[in-house]
Design an enzyme around this catalytic site. Structure first.
Site, PDB file in Angstrom:
ATOM      1  N   SER A 140       0.843  -1.194   0.000  1.00  0.00           N
ATOM      2  CA  SER A 140       0.000   0.000   0.000  1.00  0.00           C
ATOM      3  C   SER A 140       0.882   1.249   0.000  1.00  0.00           C
ATOM      4  CB  SER A 140      -0.951  -0.048   1.196  1.00  0.00           C
ATOM      5  OG  SER A 140      -1.914   0.967   1.137  1.00  0.00           O
ATOM      6  N   ARG A 210     -11.983   6.845   9.934  1.00  0.00           N
ATOM      7  CA  ARG A 210     -11.604   5.428   9.904  1.00  0.00           C
ATOM      8  C   ARG A 210     -12.695   4.578   9.254  1.00  0.00           C
ATOM      9  NH1 ARG A 210      -7.520   2.098   9.162  1.00  0.00           N
ATOM     10  NH2 ARG A 210      -7.671   0.166  10.361  1.00  0.00           N
ATOM     11  N   ASP A 309      -9.005  -5.900  -5.001  1.00  0.00           N
ATOM     12  CA  ASP A 309      -8.558  -4.638  -4.414  1.00  0.00           C
ATOM     13  C   ASP A 309      -9.007  -3.503  -5.329  1.00  0.00           C
ATOM     14  OD1 ASP A 309      -7.271  -2.459  -3.352  1.00  0.00           O
ATOM     15  OD2 ASP A 309      -5.261  -3.340  -3.399  1.00  0.00           O
ATOM     16  N   HIS A 342      -8.323  -4.706  -0.506  1.00  0.00           N
ATOM     17  CA  HIS A 342      -7.005  -4.121  -0.277  1.00  0.00           C
ATOM     18  C   HIS A 342      -6.302  -4.743   0.923  1.00  0.00           C
ATOM     19  CE1 HIS A 342      -3.850  -1.210  -0.624  1.00  0.00           C
ATOM     20  NE2 HIS A 342      -4.081  -0.689   0.572  1.00  0.00           N
ATOM     21  N   ASP A 343      -7.058  -5.147   1.920  1.00  0.00           N
ATOM     22  CA  ASP A 343      -6.465  -5.736   3.128  1.00  0.00           C
ATOM     23  C   ASP A 343      -5.772  -7.072   2.866  1.00  0.00           C
ATOM     24  OD1 ASP A 343      -6.874  -3.800   4.991  1.00  0.00           O
ATOM     25  OD2 ASP A 343      -8.579  -4.755   5.977  1.00  0.00           O
TER      26      ASP A 343
END
Length: 375
Positions: A140, A210, A309, A342-343
């Site tokens: 990332s 967040r 992602d 993405h994680d």
């Protein structure tokens, strides 16, 4: 480690002196050729792997990747994790005292860029006596730093590992970052960035920031599988509450993530790091030509992306690969079909882990050669 020499930033501002927090894992060999720098993403730190003796619950953010016998094997490599400037985990940042005023920097802390972080990391490497890294690696935002290393200091890394990253943010990504920043800036407890002096924290803004960010880290399929439209504490008749509280499990999850984040992260740091994300665009200095921007690189590259992602999509990684190929650089590309969005770069996936393991095995085999030629 404290640095007394001023660091001039891309903005034209400078930090008169600063401290970088870092951790190391493994043993540096005699010729200092086995060092690997691991660059962190938005809310991570220098604590890459393992646990602290006095806090065994605080596991390093990439503990499944880095450690003895793991893909980046610390029985072989000397791994360095550095906390970036402006962060809230020990390196000089907005909550620290500004020597010019004797008060916390707050919003007066200068905006930093990916390139500024890399320049600071290079100074740390100088102090540690590491002239050239076996690899610089990141996922990332960390992948952006690895790419910047290859551009800024081409002779100081032999391999560059860029995972779930991008050569620049899309307009959609910039938009998400700005929504998150506006949530913080509009929180009454933000106090123009000087909330430290008021003894408060802009928790509501951090929570929303967040929550917005976390949505972008997950794939639609992953969210559907984990939460779907399940109701939280649903009654026997599966009824809605007909108010503005929590009905769905996904709402509960996002609020939990937001609450947890607001307890440990700094609002000014969030603003700084998301702006650094927005500004990263090495091709900008080359009239948008990424191939030209990467023309001076010398490292061998490993680039990986994940099919679901949508934050940093595979198309962005392919742009990097295509530009490197045009420059006739050695590049290995892996596009992994994984459901976690993405994680995924932080999670267990056998194919992903095995590819990284094989890559570092290749680096290790070269290091062992008596008359090795570094790629």
């Amino acid at each position: 480690m404290h640095f007394a020499e001023p660091l001039r930033l891309q903005s034209g501002a400078q930090l008169a002196d600063y401290t970088l927090m870092y951790e190391t894992y493994g043993t540096l060999n005699a010729d200092k050729s086995n060092a690997v720098l691991v660059c962190h993403a938005l809310n991570a730190s220098h604590h890459v792997a393992g646990v602290y003796a006095d806090d065994p619950k605080k596991v390093g953010w990439w503990d499944n990747m880095v450690g003895p016998g793991k893909p980046l094997d610390t029985d072989r490599f000397f791994v360095i994790g550095v906390n970036n400037l402006g962060s809230c985990f020990g390196s000089t940042g907005p909550m620290h005292l500004n020597p010019a005023t004797g008060k916390p920097y707050g919003a007066a802390f200068p905006v930093v860029t990916v390139e500024d972080w890399v320049a600071a990391q290079a100074r740390l490497a100088d102090v540690l006596g590491i002239a050239c890294f076996a690899a610089v690696m990141g996922g990332s935002l960390g992948g952006m730093q690895a790419l910047a290393w290859a551009i800024m200091y081409p002779s100081r890394l032999r391999h560059c590992v860029v995972i779930a990253s991008t050569p620049k943010l899309t307009a959609q990504n910039i938009a998400f970052n700005d929504v998150a920043r506006q949530a913080i800036l509009s929180d009454p407890d933000y106090h123009g960035g000087d909330f430290y002096e008021h003894g408060v924290v802009p928790k509501n803004g951090l929570r929303v920031a967040r929550m917005v960010g976390h949505i972008t880290y997950l794939s639609d399929d992953d969210m559907a599988e984990k939460f779907g439209r399940k109701l939280r504490n649903a009654a026997a008749d599966n009824a809605y509450k007909f108010d503005f509280g929590i009905d769905f499990e996904i709402e509960s999850y996002l609020r939990y993530q937001g609450d947890k984040f607001s307890e440990y992260f700094d609002a000014n740091t969030y603003l700084l790091i998301t702006k650094a994300l927005d500004y990263f665009d090495p091709a900008r200095a080359c009239d948008g030509d990424l191939t030209l921007a990467l023309a001076g690189t010398e490292a061998e590259f490993f680039v990986a992306s994940f099919s679901t992602d949508w934050r940093f999509s595979p198309e962005r990684s392919r742009e990097i690969v295509a530009a490197l190929a045009c420059n006739r650089r050695n590049v290995t590309y892996a596009e992994i079909d994984a459901p976690h969005g993405h994680d995924a770069f932080l999670l267990e996936d056998a194919r992903y882990m095995n590819m990284v393991r094989a890559w570092y095995q290749r680096i290790w085999d070269r290091l062992k050669q008596p008359t090795r030629e570094h790629a």
